[in-house]
Scaffold this motif. Structure first.
Motif, PDB file in Angstrom:
ATOM      1  N   GLY A 188       4.109   5.590 -11.207  1.00 19.99           N
ATOM      2  CA  GLY A 188       3.664   6.435 -12.308  1.00 19.99           C
ATOM      3  C   GLY A 188       2.198   6.229 -12.608  1.00 19.99           C
ATOM      4  N   PHE A 189       1.746   4.988 -12.468  1.00 16.89           N
ATOM      5  CA  PHE A 189       0.338   4.674 -12.706  1.00 16.89           C
ATOM      6  C   PHE A 189      -0.552   5.436 -11.734  1.00 16.89           C
ATOM      7  CE2 PHE A 189      -3.433   1.991 -11.984  1.00 16.89           C
ATOM      8  CZ  PHE A 189      -3.917   1.928 -13.281  1.00 16.89           C
ATOM      9  N   ALA A 190      -0.199   5.410 -10.458  1.00 12.95           N
ATOM     10  CA  ALA A 190      -0.995   6.109  -9.444  1.00 12.95           C
ATOM     11  C   ALA A 190      -0.971   7.619  -9.676  1.00 12.95           C
ATOM     12  CB  ALA A 190      -0.483   5.771  -8.047  1.00 12.95           C
ATOM     13  N   TYR A 191       0.188   8.132 -10.065  1.00 11.59           N
ATOM     14  CA  TYR A 191       0.291   9.567 -10.338  1.00 11.59           C
ATOM     15  C   TYR A 191      -0.622   9.963 -11.493  1.00 11.59           C
ATOM     16  CZ  TYR A 191       2.079  14.107 -11.641  1.00 11.59           C
ATOM     17  OH  TYR A 191       2.159  15.437 -11.960  1.00 11.59           O
ATOM     18  N   THR A 192      -0.581   9.188 -12.575  1.00  8.89           N
ATOM     19  CA  THR A 192      -1.418   9.479 -13.734  1.00  8.89           C
ATOM     20  C   THR A 192      -2.890   9.423 -13.354  1.00  8.89           C
ATOM     21  OG1 THR A 192       0.259   8.548 -15.191  1.00  8.89           O
ATOM     22  CG2 THR A 192      -1.947   8.809 -16.113  1.00  8.89           C
ATOM     23  N   LEU A 193      -3.287   8.381 -12.637  1.00  8.65           N
ATOM     24  CA  LEU A 193      -4.682   8.268 -12.211  1.00  8.65           C
ATOM     25  C   LEU A 193      -5.107   9.449 -11.347  1.00  8.65           C
ATOM     26  CD1 LEU A 193      -5.461   4.546 -11.345  1.00  8.65           C
ATOM     27  CD2 LEU A 193      -6.303   5.921 -13.232  1.00  8.65           C
TER      28      LEU A 193
ATOM     29  N   CYS B 277       0.816  -1.221   0.000  1.00  6.36           N
ATOM     30  CA  CYS B 277       0.000   0.000   0.000  1.00  6.36           C
ATOM     31  C   CYS B 277       0.845   1.266   0.000  1.00  6.36           C
ATOM     32  CB  CYS B 277      -0.942   0.017   1.197  1.00  6.36           C
ATOM     33  SG  CYS B 277      -2.259  -1.196   1.059  1.00  6.36           S
ATOM     34  N   GLU B 278       1.940   1.272   0.741  1.00  6.24           N
ATOM     35  CA  GLU B 278       2.736   2.478   0.834  1.00  6.24           C
ATOM     36  C   GLU B 278       3.452   2.814  -0.477  1.00  6.24           C
ATOM     37  OE1 GLU B 278       3.183  -0.196   2.792  1.00  6.24           O
ATOM     38  OE2 GLU B 278       5.208  -0.899   2.533  1.00  6.24           O
ATOM     39  N   LEU B 279       3.591   1.855  -1.378  1.00  2.00           N
ATOM     40  CA  LEU B 279       4.244   2.102  -2.663  1.00  2.00           C
ATOM     41  C   LEU B 279       3.261   2.412  -3.774  1.00  2.00           C
ATOM     42  CD1 LEU B 279       7.002  -0.659  -2.670  1.00  2.00           C
ATOM     43  CD2 LEU B 279       7.228   1.746  -2.073  1.00  2.00           C
TER      44      LEU B 279
ATOM     45  N   ASP C  39      -3.052  21.247 -12.239  1.00  2.00           N
ATOM     46  CA  ASP C  39      -2.195  20.104 -12.557  1.00  2.00           C
ATOM     47  C   ASP C  39      -1.364  20.338 -13.815  1.00  2.00           C
ATOM     48  OD1 ASP C  39      -3.056  18.641 -10.370  1.00  2.00           O
ATOM     49  OD2 ASP C  39      -4.617  17.582 -11.487  1.00  2.00           O
ATOM     50  N   GLY C  40      -1.552  21.492 -14.442  1.00  2.00           N
ATOM     51  CA  GLY C  40      -0.773  21.834 -15.618  1.00  2.00           C
ATOM     52  C   GLY C  40      -1.210  21.132 -16.888  1.00  2.00           C
ATOM     53  N   LEU C  41      -2.447  20.627 -16.911  1.00  2.00           N
ATOM     54  CA  LEU C  41      -2.925  19.889 -18.079  1.00  2.00           C
ATOM     55  C   LEU C  41      -3.668  20.771 -19.076  1.00  2.00           C
ATOM     56  CD1 LEU C  41      -4.082  16.617 -16.314  1.00  2.00           C
ATOM     57  CD2 LEU C  41      -1.937  17.059 -17.503  1.00  2.00           C
ATOM     58  N   ILE C  42      -4.221  21.877 -18.604  1.00  2.00           N
ATOM     59  CA  ILE C  42      -4.892  22.810 -19.505  1.00  2.00           C
ATOM     60  C   ILE C  42      -4.391  24.222 -19.224  1.00  2.00           C
ATOM     61  CG2 ILE C  42      -6.977  21.389 -19.756  1.00  2.00           C
ATOM     62  CD1 ILE C  42      -8.409  23.399 -17.893  1.00  2.00           C
ATOM     63  N   ILE C  43      -4.629  25.087 -20.194  1.00  2.00           N
ATOM     64  CA  ILE C  43      -4.274  26.496 -20.072  1.00  2.00           C
ATOM     65  C   ILE C  43      -5.569  27.305 -20.089  1.00  2.00           C
ATOM     66  CG2 ILE C  43      -3.127  28.439 -21.205  1.00  2.00           C
ATOM     67  CD1 ILE C  43      -1.248  26.280 -22.472  1.00  2.00           C
ATOM     68  N   ARG C  44      -5.682  28.206 -19.133  1.00  2.00           N
ATOM     69  CA  ARG C  44      -6.846  29.092 -19.039  1.00  2.00           C
ATOM     70  C   ARG C  44      -6.385  30.487 -19.422  1.00  2.00           C
ATOM     71  NH1 ARG C  44      -9.297  32.651 -15.302  1.00  2.00           N
ATOM     72  NH2 ARG C  44     -11.560  32.410 -15.203  1.00  2.00           N
TER      73      ARG C  44
END
Length: 117
Positions: A17-22, A10-12, A71-76
């Motif tokens: 990367g998968f958890a970060y993306t999700l 659980c701690e890992l 999260d830096g995914l879109i620009i407003r």
């Protein structure tokens, strides 16, 4: 087909990367918003996004856009005029997620008619 489950402590799980993306794309509308910004008009105003998404509330759309922006995914981009004009587009970081979303779409197209086990 016999697949063995991978036992990840659980701690890992949160450090992968998968958890970060999700954590960046999870939510009812985030992936749909990102995919909506890849269309013929890569810059979209708030009300147009609302129309594209249908039943989403203004509040939910606003909060989701703020999360995607932080999260830096879109620009407003806001224009100083009356009435206010705000446009949204994908950032380079957001654009880098589109191949992943395309692959998810392809997987769904291939397997959507599979019989369930």
């Amino acid at each position: 087909m016999n697949e063995e489950a991978v036992d990840i402590p659980c701690e890992l799980q949160e450090e992968t990367g998968f958890a970060y993306t999700l954590s960046r794309v999870s939510g009812k509308y985030k992936m749909i918003i990102l995919y909506s910004l890849t269309g013929a008009t890569p810059v979209v105003r708030f009300n147009e996004l609302k129309r594209r998404l249908g039943k989403i509330s203004f509040r939910t759309l606003s909060l989701t856009l703020k999360e995607l922006e932080s999260d830096g995914l879109i620009i407003r981009k806001e224009y100083p005029q009356i009435p206010p004009k705000v446009e949204y587009s994908l950032s380079q970081r957001g654009q880098s997620l589109i191949p992943v979303l395309d692959m998810m779409c392809e997987w769904g197209n291939i397997h959507s008619n599979d019989p369930l086990n």
